[in-house]
Design a protein around this motif. Structure first.
Motif, PDB file in Angstrom:
ATOM      1  N   ASP A  10       0.933  -1.435   0.069  1.00  0.00           N
ATOM      2  CA  ASP A  10      -0.066   0.221   0.442  1.00  0.00           C
ATOM      3  C   ASP A  10       1.002   0.759  -0.058  1.00  0.00           C
ATOM      4  OD1 ASP A  10      -2.302   2.418   0.099  1.00  0.00           O
ATOM      5  OD2 ASP A  10      -2.863   1.625   2.252  1.00  0.00           O
ATOM      6  N   MET A  37       0.412  -0.583  -4.615  1.00  0.00           N
ATOM      7  CA  MET A  37      -0.356  -1.406  -4.759  1.00  0.00           C
ATOM      8  C   MET A  37      -1.733  -0.256  -5.842  1.00  0.00           C
ATOM      9  SD  MET A  37      -2.488  -4.061  -3.854  1.00  0.00           S
ATOM     10  CE  MET A  37      -1.993  -4.937  -2.232  1.00  0.00           C
ATOM     11  N   GLN A  38      -0.874   1.216  -5.824  1.00  0.00           N
ATOM     12  CA  GLN A  38      -1.680   2.031  -6.326  1.00  0.00           C
ATOM     13  C   GLN A  38      -1.288   1.654  -8.091  1.00  0.00           C
ATOM     14  OE1 GLN A  38      -0.936   2.141  -3.539  1.00  0.00           O
ATOM     15  NE2 GLN A  38      -2.143   2.811  -2.386  1.00  0.00           N
ATOM     16  N   SER A  39      -0.312   1.698  -8.324  1.00  0.00           N
ATOM     17  CA  SER A  39       0.410   1.345  -9.249  1.00  0.00           C
ATOM     18  C   SER A  39      -0.196   0.893 -10.173  1.00  0.00           C
ATOM     19  CB  SER A  39       1.267   1.841  -9.381  1.00  0.00           C
ATOM     20  OG  SER A  39       2.669   0.137  -9.204  1.00  0.00           O
ATOM     21  N   PRO A  40      -0.383   0.900 -12.454  1.00  0.00           N
ATOM     22  CA  PRO A  40      -0.766  -0.262 -12.669  1.00  0.00           C
ATOM     23  C   PRO A  40       0.408  -1.289 -12.805  1.00  0.00           C
ATOM     24  CG  PRO A  40      -0.587   2.258 -13.575  1.00  0.00           C
ATOM     25  CD  PRO A  40       0.323   1.922 -12.379  1.00  0.00           C
ATOM     26  N   GLN A  43      -1.099  -3.713 -10.278  1.00  0.00           N
ATOM     27  CA  GLN A  43      -2.923  -4.048 -10.783  1.00  0.00           C
ATOM     28  C   GLN A  43      -2.558  -5.256 -11.450  1.00  0.00           C
ATOM     29  OE1 GLN A  43      -5.513  -3.408  -8.999  1.00  0.00           O
ATOM     30  NE2 GLN A  43      -4.013  -2.600  -7.430  1.00  0.00           N
ATOM     31  N   LYS A  44      -1.787  -4.761 -12.856  1.00  0.00           N
ATOM     32  CA  LYS A  44      -1.485  -5.887 -13.663  1.00  0.00           C
ATOM     33  C   LYS A  44      -0.955  -7.076 -13.148  1.00  0.00           C
ATOM     34  CE  LYS A  44       1.219  -6.542 -18.177  1.00  0.00           C
ATOM     35  NZ  LYS A  44       1.188  -8.027 -18.282  1.00  0.00           N
ATOM     36  N   ILE A  46      -0.968  -8.252 -10.462  1.00  0.00           N
ATOM     37  CA  ILE A  46      -2.468  -8.746  -9.468  1.00  0.00           C
ATOM     38  C   ILE A  46      -3.195 -10.085 -10.155  1.00  0.00           C
ATOM     39  CG2 ILE A  46      -4.732  -8.552  -7.998  1.00  0.00           C
ATOM     40  CD1 ILE A  46      -2.905  -6.070  -6.384  1.00  0.00           C
ATOM     41  N   ALA A  47      -3.450  -9.190 -11.292  1.00  0.00           N
ATOM     42  CA  ALA A  47      -4.170  -9.401 -12.758  1.00  0.00           C
ATOM     43  C   ALA A  47      -3.365 -11.081 -13.280  1.00  0.00           C
ATOM     44  CB  ALA A  47      -4.547  -8.458 -13.851  1.00  0.00           C
TER      45      ALA A  47
END
Length: 133
Positions: A10, A37-40, A43-44, A46-47
């Motif tokens: 975070d 966690m807030q970065s692209p 997020q990529k 995590i996906a």
């Protein structure tokens, strides 16, 4: 970056940022890179790893093609730090649900205890290459 372990944290949490600085100081083998966690980039990842139920209170480690969450991530990170930190592996004797219960309890209250910032930390010029955005 493919030979590094990625820590997803975070980026606005003061405790989390202090933890990242703690890891950087003890990462003598240069094993880790970091993604708020807030970065692209986070997020990529995590996906890509199909991680479910991820919130800003979730701490992740991507290491050797596996994704570790919460206390499992912390214990894995300790294995790669210098000094006596690998001894934290002893906490694996506690079942993960018990460890993660206390992790979640702490995570729910970390902003009220340690505070948070409005934006993610900006790494120094020397550390910029250790962060994924």
């Amino acid at each position: 970056m493919s030979n590094h372990h990625v820590i997803i944290f975070d980026g606005v949490c003061n405790f989390c940022n202090s933890s990242i600085n703690f890891i950087i100081k003890r990462d003598h083998s240069n094993n880790f890179v970091f993604a708020p966690m807030q970065s692209p980039a986070a997020q990529k990842l995590i996906a890509d790893y199909n991680v479910e139920n991820v919130g800003f209170d979730t701490f992740l480690l991507i290491k050797n093609g596996k994704c570790f969450c919460r206390t499992n991530a912390a214990i894995e990170i300790a294995q790669d730090l210098g000094g006596a930190w690998p001894l934290f592996k002893v906490f694996k004797i506690l079942p993960r649900p018990i460890r993660d219960y206390f992790y979640r309890l702490f995570a729910r209250n970390r902003y009220s205890v340690f505070g948070k910032t409005e934006t993610c930390m900006v790494p120094t010029k020397e550390l910029k290459n250790k962060f994924l955005w």
